[in-house]
Design a protein around this motif. Structure first.
Motif, mmCIF file in Angstrom:
data_model
loop_
_atom_site.group_PDB
_atom_site.id
_atom_site.type_symbol
_atom_site.label_atom_id
_atom_site.label_comp_id
_atom_site.label_asym_id
_atom_site.label_seq_id
_atom_site.Cartn_x
_atom_site.Cartn_y
_atom_site.Cartn_z
ATOM 1 N N GLY A 121 0.180 7.603 -20.607
ATOM 2 C CA GLY A 121 -0.361 8.625 -19.714
ATOM 3 C C GLY A 121 -1.521 9.277 -20.547
ATOM 4 O O GLY A 121 -2.713 9.609 -19.838
ATOM 5 N N VAL A 178 -3.337 8.059 -22.997
ATOM 6 C CA VAL A 178 -4.377 7.036 -23.082
ATOM 7 C C VAL A 178 -5.232 7.112 -21.677
ATOM 8 O O VAL A 178 -6.356 7.265 -21.920
ATOM 9 C CB VAL A 178 -3.910 5.603 -23.470
ATOM 10 C CG1 VAL A 178 -5.133 4.635 -23.291
ATOM 11 C CG2 VAL A 178 -3.284 5.550 -24.773
ATOM 12 N N GLN A 179 -4.455 7.189 -20.834
ATOM 13 C CA GLN A 179 -5.217 7.150 -19.397
ATOM 14 C C GLN A 179 -6.136 8.355 -19.442
ATOM 15 O O GLN A 179 -7.065 8.437 -18.791
ATOM 16 C CB GLN A 179 -4.319 6.816 -18.114
ATOM 17 C CG GLN A 179 -3.849 5.715 -18.069
ATOM 18 C CD GLN A 179 -3.196 5.157 -16.944
ATOM 19 O OE1 GLN A 179 -2.046 6.017 -16.610
ATOM 20 N NE2 GLN A 179 -2.913 3.987 -16.349
ATOM 21 N N GLU A 198 -7.361 10.305 -21.707
ATOM 22 C CA GLU A 198 -8.660 10.185 -22.554
ATOM 23 C C GLU A 198 -9.516 9.280 -22.133
ATOM 24 O O GLU A 198 -10.844 9.645 -21.954
ATOM 25 C CB GLU A 198 -8.055 9.425 -23.908
ATOM 26 C CG GLU A 198 -7.327 10.423 -24.701
ATOM 27 C CD GLU A 198 -6.519 9.715 -26.013
ATOM 28 O OE1 GLU A 198 -7.212 8.568 -26.349
ATOM 29 O OE2 GLU A 198 -5.924 10.063 -26.517
ATOM 30 N N TRP A 199 -9.293 8.269 -21.199
ATOM 31 C CA TRP A 199 -10.246 7.463 -20.510
ATOM 32 C C TRP A 199 -11.094 8.328 -19.501
ATOM 33 O O TRP A 199 -12.247 8.201 -19.519
ATOM 34 C CB TRP A 199 -9.642 6.178 -19.971
ATOM 35 C CG TRP A 199 -9.336 5.065 -20.705
ATOM 36 C CD1 TRP A 199 -9.424 4.985 -22.166
ATOM 37 C CD2 TRP A 199 -7.999 4.155 -20.728
ATOM 38 N NE1 TRP A 199 -8.835 3.766 -22.716
ATOM 39 C CE2 TRP A 199 -7.994 3.510 -21.795
ATOM 40 C CE3 TRP A 199 -7.458 3.698 -19.388
ATOM 41 C CZ2 TRP A 199 -7.088 2.345 -21.899
ATOM 42 C CZ3 TRP A 199 -6.616 2.751 -19.645
ATOM 43 C CH2 TRP A 199 -6.300 2.139 -20.641
#
Lengths: 198, 123
Positions: B38, B40-41, B43-44
């Motif tokens: 979650g 990492v998503q 951050e994207w």
């Protein structure tokens, strides 16, 4: 009317599709991939390090690396699980280098036990697992990796060859030597560990 | 019997015990891995938002928006045009500048102007 395509995608294709879905923002895809890949990553790390806490960290790190590389994943280049096995292997080798020079392996507290097993069975499992780990630790790194992938992760030799980036013949040679050594190391402990009761 | 079968037969209990132990994942590991996913998503998404080109709004459009949009601006322009017209060609006998200077309020100017127009039209 076009006939329906009845061919099922392979687990590897499904993993690549899930990874692409995750990269597109689908969090549910992460849950499915976690369920599929974490036990394999943790199991491999545990047998290569012999250390539950370290194996836990390595499994988590390998999965984080998988999440981060998801947008760059190129379908068809490799299998997602093969990639995870490679990352876990490299992290374990790094761990071993860091640990070199320290005394002995850490003895970790066991995880909450499976309630379906009796306490006696659990103790026997722990003793046998520990004995196997002790024997695995005496194998050279590549033999140990080949044995773990073959007999604990149930990978066929061609997949092991992909993970280790060697030929199938080399895998067969490594597992044959590893099995001979393990059998010899554990032969004297059958009675001690209750083998005769099975 | 293959070599693998023979190995499994001889070391089966050890292999089975190790598999059972490997299958017991540490408590909370799955939740931590999902939390990482979650993050990492997120951050994207944050990077995508920051990388999006900023929409440049022209100054005249900002002023128009501050005034209240096109209807208000239209009314304002009509009022300005009427003021200019009255100033350039005032009705006979009406000195708008004198009224502005001498009167106490815009209401007085308007009232005087209305009276002048009515008188010219014979009311």
């Amino acid at each position: 009317m076009a006939s329906a395509d009845v061919s099922q995608p392979s687990p590897e294709d499904e993993e690549a599709r899930l990874l692409a879905a995750f990269a597109a923002g689908d969090h549910a895809a992460a849950a499915v991939l976690t369920d599929r890949l974490t036990p394999r990553a943790f199991g491999l790390a545990l047998r290569l390090t012999g250390d539950r806490a370290e194996a836990e960290d390595i499994a988590q790190e390998a999965m984080v690396r998988l999440w981060r590389m998801a947008p760059d994943w190129e379908p068809g280049t490799a299998k997602v699980s093969t990639w995870v096995y490679r990352v876990v292997t490299n992290l374990c080798l790094d761990h071993k280098r860091r640990r070199r020079g320290r005394d002995g392996a850490l003895d970790d507290a066991p995880e909450p036990a499976d309630e379906a097993q009796s306490a006696a069975d659990q103790m026997q499992d722990a003793a046998r697992s520990s004995a196997l780990q002790g024997a695995l630790d005496q194998l050279p790194d590549r033999q140990r990796l080949a044995i773990v992938l073959r007999h604990l992760q149930d990978l066929p030799n061609p997949r092991i060859a992909e993970v280790m980036e060697i030929s199938v013949e080399a895998v067969e040679s490594l597992t044959a030597r590893g099995k001979r050594t393990l059998t010899r190391l554990l032969a004297g402990r059958k009675e001690e560990l209750g083998y005769e009761d099975d | 019997m293959t070599e693998d079968d023979d190995f499994d037969r001889q070391l089966g209990p050890w292999i089975a015990a190790a598999r059972r132990e490997d299958a017991r994942l540490p408590e909370g590991l799955t939740a931590r891995i999902l939390a990482d996913a979650g993050q990492v998503q997120a951050e994207w998404q944050a990077r995508a938002y920051a990388a999006a080109p900023a929409v440049r709004v022209p100054i005249w459009r900002q002023l128009l928006s501050a005034l209240g949009g096109m209807p208000v601006a239209g009314g304002l322009m009509a009022a300005c045009a009427a003021g200019i017209w009255l100033g350039a060609a005032p009705p006979q006998g009406f000195d708008p500048l004198g009224y502005v200077v001498n009167s106490s309020s815009a209401l007085t100017v308007y009232s005087e102007l209305q009276n002048t127009i009515l008188a010219e039209e014979g009311y």
